[in-house]
Motif scaffolding. Structure first.
Motif, PDB file in Angstrom:
ATOM      1  N   ASN A 204       0.813  -1.223   0.000  1.00  0.00           N
ATOM      2  CA  ASN A 204       0.000   0.000   0.000  1.00  0.00           C
ATOM      3  C   ASN A 204       0.844   1.270   0.000  1.00  0.00           C
ATOM      4  O   ASN A 204       0.324   2.359   0.262  1.00  0.00           O
ATOM      5  CB  ASN A 204      -0.924  -0.005   1.217  1.00  0.00           C
ATOM      6  N   ALA A 205       2.150   1.146  -0.299  1.00  0.00           N
ATOM      7  CA  ALA A 205       3.062   2.283  -0.214  1.00  0.00           C
ATOM      8  C   ALA A 205       2.853   3.268  -1.360  1.00  0.00           C
ATOM      9  O   ALA A 205       2.710   2.873  -2.525  1.00  0.00           O
ATOM     10  CB  ALA A 205       4.505   1.796  -0.214  1.00  0.00           C
ATOM     11  N   ALA A 206       2.851   4.554  -1.032  1.00  0.00           N
ATOM     12  CA  ALA A 206       2.767   5.606  -2.043  1.00  0.00           C
ATOM     13  C   ALA A 206       4.105   5.752  -2.760  1.00  0.00           C
ATOM     14  O   ALA A 206       5.157   5.783  -2.120  1.00  0.00           O
ATOM     15  CB  ALA A 206       2.383   6.931  -1.385  1.00  0.00           C
ATOM     16  N   ARG A 207       4.049   5.815  -4.074  1.00  0.00           N
ATOM     17  CA  ARG A 207       5.207   6.095  -4.938  1.00  0.00           C
ATOM     18  C   ARG A 207       6.291   5.025  -4.899  1.00  0.00           C
ATOM     19  O   ARG A 207       7.449   5.311  -5.210  1.00  0.00           O
ATOM     20  CB  ARG A 207       5.815   7.468  -4.616  1.00  0.00           C
ATOM     21  N   LEU A 208       5.964   3.823  -4.521  1.00  0.00           N
ATOM     22  CA  LEU A 208       6.934   2.739  -4.565  1.00  0.00           C
ATOM     23  C   LEU A 208       7.384   2.548  -6.017  1.00  0.00           C
ATOM     24  O   LEU A 208       6.564   2.467  -6.925  1.00  0.00           O
ATOM     25  CB  LEU A 208       6.315   1.448  -4.033  1.00  0.00           C
ATOM     26  N   GLY A 209       8.706   2.453  -6.226  1.00  0.00           N
ATOM     27  CA  GLY A 209       9.255   2.304  -7.559  1.00  0.00           C
ATOM     28  C   GLY A 209       9.444   3.606  -8.310  1.00  0.00           C
ATOM     29  O   GLY A 209       9.994   3.610  -9.416  1.00  0.00           O
ATOM     30  N   GLU A 210       9.025   4.718  -7.729  1.00  0.00           N
ATOM     31  CA  GLU A 210       9.133   6.019  -8.387  1.00  0.00           C
ATOM     32  C   GLU A 210      10.246   6.843  -7.755  1.00  0.00           C
ATOM     33  O   GLU A 210      10.770   6.524  -6.679  1.00  0.00           O
ATOM     34  CB  GLU A 210       7.807   6.766  -8.301  1.00  0.00           C
ATOM     35  N   THR A 211      10.612   7.931  -8.412  1.00  0.00           N
ATOM     36  CA  THR A 211      11.655   8.821  -7.916  1.00  0.00           C
ATOM     37  C   THR A 211      11.079   9.758  -6.861  1.00  0.00           C
ATOM     38  O   THR A 211      10.053  10.416  -7.088  1.00  0.00           O
ATOM     39  CB  THR A 211      12.255   9.644  -9.061  1.00  0.00           C
ATOM     40  N   VAL A 212      11.723   9.797  -5.709  1.00  0.00           N
ATOM     41  CA  VAL A 212      11.325  10.682  -4.618  1.00  0.00           C
ATOM     42  C   VAL A 212      12.568  11.367  -4.072  1.00  0.00           C
ATOM     43  O   VAL A 212      13.697  10.974  -4.370  1.00  0.00           O
ATOM     44  CB  VAL A 212      10.608   9.916  -3.484  1.00  0.00           C
ATOM     45  N   THR A 213      12.360  12.383  -3.257  1.00  0.00           N
ATOM     46  CA  THR A 213      13.447  13.073  -2.571  1.00  0.00           C
ATOM     47  C   THR A 213      13.265  12.906  -1.075  1.00  0.00           C
ATOM     48  O   THR A 213      12.172  13.144  -0.548  1.00  0.00           O
ATOM     49  CB  THR A 213      13.463  14.566  -2.922  1.00  0.00           C
ATOM     50  N   ALA A 214      14.320  12.460  -0.406  1.00  0.00           N
ATOM     51  CA  ALA A 214      14.301  12.306   1.053  1.00  0.00           C
ATOM     52  C   ALA A 214      15.192  13.378   1.657  1.00  0.00           C
ATOM     53  O   ALA A 214      16.348  13.537   1.249  1.00  0.00           O
ATOM     54  CB  ALA A 214      14.793  10.922   1.447  1.00  0.00           C
ATOM     55  N   ARG A 215      14.676  14.102   2.632  1.00  0.00           N
ATOM     56  CA  ARG A 215      15.415  15.211   3.226  1.00  0.00           C
ATOM     57  C   ARG A 215      15.424  15.106   4.738  1.00  0.00           C
ATOM     58  O   ARG A 215      14.404  14.811   5.357  1.00  0.00           O
ATOM     59  CB  ARG A 215      14.801  16.561   2.824  1.00  0.00           C
ATOM     60  N   THR A 216      16.590  15.365   5.308  1.00  0.00           N
ATOM     61  CA  THR A 216      16.722  15.584   6.741  1.00  0.00           C
ATOM     62  C   THR A 216      17.086  17.052   6.928  1.00  0.00           C
ATOM     63  O   THR A 216      17.092  17.827   5.975  1.00  0.00           O
ATOM     64  CB  THR A 216      17.805  14.686   7.346  1.00  0.00           C
ATOM     65  N   GLY A 217      17.403  17.436   8.149  1.00  0.00           N
ATOM     66  CA  GLY A 217      17.802  18.816   8.367  1.00  0.00           C
ATOM     67  C   GLY A 217      19.091  19.185   7.655  1.00  0.00           C
ATOM     68  O   GLY A 217      19.326  20.350   7.342  1.00  0.00           O
ATOM     69  N   ARG A 218      19.957  18.174   7.361  1.00  0.00           N
ATOM     70  CA  ARG A 218      21.268  18.466   6.780  1.00  0.00           C
ATOM     71  C   ARG A 218      21.471  17.883   5.389  1.00  0.00           C
ATOM     72  O   ARG A 218      22.232  18.432   4.598  1.00  0.00           O
ATOM     73  CB  ARG A 218      22.378  17.924   7.690  1.00  0.00           C
ATOM     74  N   ASP A 219      20.805  16.769   5.090  1.00  0.00           N
ATOM     75  CA  ASP A 219      21.100  16.035   3.865  1.00  0.00           C
ATOM     76  C   ASP A 219      19.859  15.857   3.004  1.00  0.00           C
ATOM     77  O   ASP A 219      18.728  15.956   3.484  1.00  0.00           O
ATOM     78  CB  ASP A 219      21.677  14.654   4.201  1.00  0.00           C
TER      79      ASP A 219
END
Length: 252
Positions: A204-219
């Motif tokens: 049931n995961a959203a955007r599985l297999g697609e390009t996403v951006t993951a952000r933390t406070g620094r990276d």
């Protein structure tokens, strides 16, 4: 799988007209509770989301926390965000009959028709550096969604259950669906481990297999959302290789 409407055995329930926040009340009550307990507030005056952000909670929306004392290490406690997400999806499907409308956004949101309808906030209550209780906070836009201007830039637009599906429930009615669904997924986790929870979440995961951006406070990482691992970390295939990201916010 739809939620059973029967209240789970051994789980308490406390309902308040007004609280500062249900997670704060969970911390106050935890020492005296004999077992897992749901705490629901019809109104919150100091609700919080992730990283201490204010959480908008208009009248008629859902705000509740499950407080329990599982005897497990912190990394195991963190898996309850996936348990809560699956339970929320089951409760939503039970009250709307629309399984295809809901998706799970890593690490702790539920989407309805692509918009954010629910969020989850886990907090461990510690003493002497050791976790001794877990608060699983849940917020749902049952009746109203916050104004788009009130959410941070780049975040998924909020939606409400009523505006998107026509379902009109009280917070108490929604809790009657959520509590047994959570108990069922909690039982699967404690009986069989994370594998069946992980499998159901990925289905049931959203955007599985697609390009996403993951952000933390620094990276920041951009890559293909490949899976989540056995610890619940996000696995991205990036230009720098395969990255395991234990905590971040993802953007579509």
């Amino acid at each position: 799988m739809a939620a059973d409407s029967g209240w789970p055995t051994g789980v308490g329930r406390r309902i308040y007209d007004t609280l500062d926040s249900t997670n704060a009340e969970a911390a106050r009550l935890a020492p005296e509770l004999a077992g897992p307990t749901w705490i629901l507030a019809r109104e919150q005056t100091a609700a919080r989301g992730r990283r201490g952000r204010p959480w908008q909670n208009p009248a008629g929306n859902f705000a509740a926390t499950l407080v329990s004392r599982p005897d497990e290490p912190p990394e195991r406690l963190a898996l309850r965000s996936f348990v809560a997400a699956l339970a929320l999806r089951d409760a939503f499907v039970a009250v709307t009959g629309r399984p295809g409308s809901f998706a799970l956004k890593w690490p702790n949101d539920v989407l309805l028709n692509g918009g954010k309808v629910a969020g989850i906030l886990l907090e461990t209550l510690t003493g002497g550096g050791t976790p001794w209780a877990l608060a699983v906070g849940v917020g749902v836009n049952l009746r109203m969604a916050p104004d788009r201007a009130e959410v941070e830039p780049g975040a998924v637009a909020p939606v409400s259950l009523m505006s998107e599906t026509g379902a009109c429930l009280t917070p108490e009615e929604f809790l009657d669906q959520l509590a047994p669904a959570y108990a069922m997924w909690e039982s699967r986790l404690t009986t069989y481990g994370f594998a069946p929870v992980r499998e159901a979440w990925l289905q049931n995961a959203a955007r599985l297999g697609e390009t996403v951006t993951a952000r933390t406070g620094r990276d920041s990482w951009e890559g293909r959302f490949e899976t989540i691992d056995d610890s619940g970390a996000l696995i991205l295939v990036t230009a720098r290789g395969r990255q395991a990201i234990p905590a971040a916010e993802i953007h579509f």
